[in-house]
Design an enzyme around this catalytic site. Structure first.
Site: not given
Ligand SMILES: NC(=O)C1=CN([C@@H]2O[C@H](COP(=O)(O)OP(=O)(O)OC[C@H]3O[C@@H](n4cnc5c(N)ncnc54)[C@H](O)[C@@H]3O)[C@@H](O)[C@H]2O)C=CC1
Ligand SMILES: CC(=O)C(=O)O
Ligand SMILES: [Mg+2]
Length: 604
Positions: A130, A295-296, A272-273, A446, A201, A183
Site C-alpha cells: 500500500y 473512497d477519496d 478510487e483515485d 501520499n 486497496k 489521480r
Molecule cells: N491520507 C489519506 O487517507 C488520503 C490522502 N489523499 C491524498 O490527498 C492528496 C490530494 O488528493 P485529491 O484531493 O483527490 O486531489 P485533487 O487533485 O482533487 O486536489 C488537490 C488540491 O490541492 C490543491 N493544491 C495544489 N497545489 C497546491 C498548493 N501549492 N497549495 C495549496 N493547494 C494546492 C489543488 O488546487 C487542489 O485543490 C493526494 O496526495 C492524495 O494522495 C487522498 C485521499 C485519502
Molecule cells: C489513501 C488514498 O486513498 C490516497 O492517497 O488517494
Molecule cells: Mg485514494
C-alpha cells in the site's frame, strides 16, 4: 450522538492464533494436476498432503517431502529477512521495490500463504503493498509487469463490456475497486499503470476486513492518459491516446457499472483515485443507483473527522468545543472538500447550530491561495466553503498558507494538496502561535514524498507539543530525554474495509451518508482517553482487523436502522435487526475470511 466508549482492547488477533485455526471445511476444486499447482487460489506448493496429491493427480509433480504451512511461512519470512539484510545500505527505492517483488511473487504463486503473512505482519507489510511503495510500483508498472491481475476495460471495449465481464473466472464478486488512473495518490495521471492502487486497496480489504480474495476484483478503466511522458513511452501498456472527456467518458463508466450490476447485482464498487471532476460527478451519478462509494471523498472524510475530533479531546476539551476549533484545510480537491463537508456537518450536529454557522471556523486554501467568494471562476464544488471577505479581517482572496496561519492561528493545519513540503519551516514555526494547547498538523498527502511535511520537521519546527498525523507512515520521532513524538497514520485504510464489509453483510443495495457517518463515529470513539491525551488519535495498523470489525458492525447497524439491510447468505434482515451491538461485532468478525489450507476435493 457522539460517544466515547472504549471498545475492545486492540490486539493482534491474527497473531495470537497464528497456527491454531479450527480445521477448515473442504473446498471444491474443478481442476486437477498441474492446473492446481498453477492456480494461486488453490496452490499449496510443497504443502499438499500425500493423500491430497493422490486425489488430485499431483503425485510426481512435487518433490516427495511435505512441508507444513508453518515451515513454509517461516521459510518465506526468512527469505524476506535475508533480503532486508542483503539490501542494507542500498537506495530506498531499490529496497522497497525488492520487497514488493518478493511479496508479489508469493501473491502470484500461493494466495493462502501470501495473505497469512500479510495479515500477521500487516504493520510491516502495509507500506509495501500500500502507500508509499504502491506509488512507486504504479510509476514503474510497465517495467515491473510480469502477469496481469484484475480486469482492464478500455475505451476500445465500448459495447463489449456486458460480455467481457463474464471473462472473470470467479462466479461471485463481492468487492470491486475501480480507478481510471487519473489521480494516483499525489502522483497525478498514471493511466493504466494506476491498476496498482485497486490491487493494493483490495489487499488491504483481505487483510483488514477478511473479504475472501476469490471474491475481489481490481479494475482499471483505461480511457487514455494525458501524461505526455507515458504517451511517448514505447513500453507503456495502456491506450496511447488522450483521455476521453465529457459524455464519451461517462458512457464508458456507465457501461462498466451496468455490466457489473448485471453479473453481480450485490457487488460493492469503490471508486478510487479519480481526478476531482469525475470523482464528484460519478458519485453524484451513481450513489442512488448502485452500491458504491468514493473512497477519496467519503472514506477520507470519515478518517479525517475522527482525527479532528481526537484533536479536541487531546486538548482535554469536551467535544462541544469542536465548534470553536479553527481548522485550515490546504487542498480543495476531492479529499479536502469531502473532509470539509463532513466536518461541517459534524459541527452542526454536535453544537446544534446551522451548517452556515458551522462553516465559520473553517478556512480552505488551494493552489491559488485562500478561497473566497471573490475568486474568479470559483469552482461550484468549492463555492460552499469560500470565505466571505467581510468575515476574514486581515486576509484577502488568494492569501498564502503562511498569511492564513499567521492570521488565524489555527488549532489544526490539515494538508490534502498532494504537494510535498508545502508545510515548510516558516509555516510550521507559525503553528507555534496556534491558539490550541496542542496544535495539530495533519500532512495527509501520499505517498511519503508528497506529504506536506515530514514528522521530524513537524516536531522540530512546530514544537514538541503538537499532535501529528500523516497519510503515509513515518517513524515516531525521538525528541530526546526519553520523549517520543507520536506519529499517527491518518489514512482511509481505517475506514474503507469496514465500509465495504459492513455493507456486504448488511445486504444493503446502497451506501448512505448515515452508514458512512456511523463508520466515522465508530472510528472517532475507538481510542481510549489516555491514548488520545498522549496524542495517539488512531489505533495501530496492527489492530486493523479489530477496528474493521467495529466499523463494519457500525455500518451494518446503520443499514438496519435505515431499513436498507436485506441480509447476506443465510442471515436475513430480521436476524440482523435482532442482534445486539456486541453480537453484530461478533457476527462481522466471524465472517472475516482467514487464510488456512482447506482440504481440496475435486469435482468435475
Ligand atoms: N491520507 C489519506 O487517507 C488520503 C490522502 N489523499 C491524498 O490527498 C492528496 C490530494 O488528493 P485529491 O484531493 O483527490 O486531489 P485533487 O487533485 O482533487 O486536489 C488537490 C488540491 O490541492 C490543491 N493544491 C495544489 N497545489 C497546491 C498548493 N501549492 N497549495 C495549496 N493547494 C494546492 C489543488 O488546487 C487542489 O485543490 C493526494 O496526495 C492524495 O494522495 C487522498 C485521499 C485519502
Ligand atoms: C489513501 C488514498 O486513498 C490516497 O492517497 O488517494
Ligand atoms: Mg485514494
Amino acid at each position: 450522538m457522539w460517544k466515547f466508549a472504549r471498545f475492545a482492547a486492540a490486539s493482534n488477533a491474527a497473531g495470537s492464533r497464528r497456527f491454531s485455526a479450527a480445521i477448515p471445511g473442504p473446498c471444491i476444486v474443478h481442476k486437477r494436476g498441474a492446473d492446481i499447482l498453477h492456480d494461486p487460489w488453490f496452490n499449496k506448493d510443497t504443502g499438499f498432503p500425500l493423500t491430497e496429491r493422490d486425489r488430485l493427480g499431483l503425485r510426481g509433480l512435487l518433490p516427495p517431502r511435505v512441508i507444513s504451512f508453518e515451515q513454509q511461512y517461516d521459510r518465506f519470512m526468512n527469505s524476506f529477512r535475508s533480503l532486508e539484510n542483503n539490501t542494507q545500505g542500498q537506495p530506498d527505492k531499490f529496497v522497497s521495490l525488492a520487497k514488493w517483488r518478493i511479496l508479489n511473487r508469493l501473491h502470484d504463486r500461493n494466495e493462502t500463504l501470501y495473505y497469512r503473512v500479510l495479515i500477521d505482519n500487516i504493520k510491516e507489510f502495509a507500506p509495501i503493498i500500500y502507500t508509499p511503495t504502491v506509488g512507486l510500483v504504479c510509476q514503474n508498472y510497465s517495467g515491473l509487469f510480469r502477469r496481469p491481475r484484475g480486469m482492464y476495460f478500455s475505451a476500445k471495449d465500448k459495447g463489449e463490456m456486458m460480455s467481457m465481464i463474464y471473462n472473470w473466472p470467479a462466479h461471485q464478486v463481492d468487492m470491486i475497486v475501480l480507478t481510471d488512473g487519473s489521480r494516483i495518490l499525489g502522483l497525478g495521471d498514471l493511466g493504466v499503470q494506476g491498476i496498482g492502487i485497486p490491487i493494493g486497496k483490495l489487499d488491504v480489504y483481505v487483510a483488514a476486513a477478511g473479504i475472501n480474495p476469490q471474491r475481489i476484483l481490481p479494475v482499471m478503466l483505461d480511457v487514455g492518459t494525458n501524461n505526455q511522458k507515458l504517451l511517448e513511452d514505447s513500453l507503456y501498456l495502456g491506450l496511447r491516446q488522450p483521455r476521453l472527456e465529457g459524455e464519451e467518458y461517462l458512457s464508458i463508466v456507465d457501461e462498466f457499472m451496468e455490466a457489473v450490476h448485471a453479473r453481480w447485482p450485490k457487488a460493492i464498487v469503490q471508486f478510487e483515485d479519480f481526478q476531482m471532476k469525475w470523482a464528484f460527478e460519478t458519485l453524484e451519478r451513481y450513489h442512488k443507483r448502485f452500491c458504491m462509494f468514493n473512497d477519496d471523498i467519503q472514506g477520507t472524510a470519515g478518517v479525517a473527522l475522527a482525527g479532528l475530533l481526537g484533536t479536541v479531546r487531546a486538548q482535554g476539551r469536551p467535544l462541544t468545543d469542536f465548534v470553536n476549533q479553527k481548522i485550515v484545510v490546504v487542498g480543495a480537491g476531492s479529499a479536502g472538500l469531502g473532509v470539509l463537508k463532513m466536518a461541517i456537518q459534524a459541527v452542526a450536529k454536535i453544537s446544534g447550530c446551522s451548517e452556515i454557522a458551522a462553516k465559520s471556523q473553517f478556512y480552505l486554501i488551494d493552489k491559488d491561495g485562500l478561497v473566497t467568494t471573490e475568486r474568479n471562476n470559483l469552482a461550484p464544488t468549492a463555492a460552499p466553503f469560500a470565505k466571505n471577505p467581510r468575515d476574514i479581517e486581515g486576509l484577502s482572496e488568494g492569501a498564502s498558507i503562511i498569511e492564513v496561519v499567521n492570521n488565524v492561528k489555527p488549532h489544526v493545519l490539515l494538508g490534502l494538496s498532494g504537494v510535498g513540503g508545502i508545510f515548510n519551516e516558516e509555516v510550521l514555526k507559525a503553528m507555534r502561535e496556534s491558539v490550541s494547547t496542542k496544535p495539530a498538523i495533519f500532512a495527509m498527502s501520499n505517498p511519503t514524498m508528497n506529504a506536506e511535511c515530514t514528522a521530524i520537521d513537524a516536531y522540530k519546527y512546530a514544537g514538541e507539543n503538537i499532535v501529528f498525523a500523516s497519510g503515509s507512515p513515518f517513524e515516531n520521532v525521538d525528541l530526546g530525554n526519553g520523549k517520543v513524538g507520536h506519529v499517527n497514520q491518518a489514512n482511509n485504510m481505517y475506514l474503507f474495509p469496514g465500509i465495504g464489509l459492513g455493507t456486504l453483510l448488511s445486504g444493503a443495495h446502497l451506501i448512505t451518508d448515515g452508514m458512512l457517518q456511523a463508520a466515522a463515529e465508530c472510528l472517532a470513539s475507538y481510542m481510549a482517553e489516555e491514548d488520545i491525551l498522549n496524542g495517539v488519535l488512531y489505533p495501530s495498523v496492527d489492530s486493523i482487523r479489530d477496528v474493521t470489525a467495529e466499523v463494519g458492525a457500525a455500518v451494518l447497524r446503520a443499514a438496519v436502522e435505515e431499513e436498507l439491510a436485506e441480509g447476506h447468505g443465510d442471515v436475513g434482515p430480521k436476524e440482523l435487526s435482532h442482534m445486539s451491538k456486541d453480537e453484530t461485532v461478533e457476527y462481522v468478525r466471524s465472517n472475516m475470511w482467514y487464510p488456512v489450507y482447506s482440504p481440496l476435493v475435486h469435482e468435475k
